[in-house]
Design a protein around this motif. Structure first.
Motif: not given
Length: 154
Positions: A61-62, A65-66
């Motif tokens: 997520r962070f 970013r996938t």
């Protein structure tokens, strides 16, 4: 240049480090909990597995970013294989060879594994490994993302 956005790899390294701190705290909390009723190596293994799962979702997520996918989730443990081997050997060396306490051994042993884990996790989470445009013209117009990750760490 003022106002210039940081390069993606640098942002990833910083985010990876922050998540690493969170992950280490999570791991260590589980380790201490399991240490109450398990031998230190078993506590290490179970805490490692739980924190690795959390690390996958936070990094997807962070950091990268996938979208988390089953494929990435199933490959992600490979990113931690080196980490697991390095930290397990380190814990063993600190506790059984150096005769130090088992409480802080995993924290000391984990420091050596961080750079390897970043490079491999970046490869797994960004499997396209396509060339990307570098916003720093002095560094060249195009870079291979895997090579860039290695250069940024070195």
């Amino acid at each position: 240049m003022p106002g210039k956005s940081p390069r993606p790899v640098r942002r990833q390294i910083v985010t990876f480090a922050v998540i690493g701190v969170i992950n280490t705290a999570t791991y260590y909390g589980f380790y201490l909990l399991f240490l109450i009723f398990l031998p230190y190596l078993a506590a290490h293994v179970f805490a490692f597995l739980l924190s690795m799962t959390g690390s996958f979702f936070l990094n997807a997520r962070f950091t990268y970013r996938t979208r988390p996918t089953w494929r990435k989730f199933l490959l992600f443990p490979l990113t931690n294989a080196a980490n697991f081997l390095i930290t397990t050997a380190g814990v063993y060396m600190i506790v059984d060879v150096l005769h130090q306490g088992s409480r802080f051994a995993p924290l000391a042993a984990s420091l050596a594994a961080v750079p390897v884990t970043f490079v491999v996790s970046r490869w797994v989470m960004s499997p396209t490994r396509a060339a990307v445009t570098d916003p720093d013209p002095a560094a060249g117009a195009v870079r291979d993302t895997d090579r860039e990750a290695v250069r940024e760490i070195a």
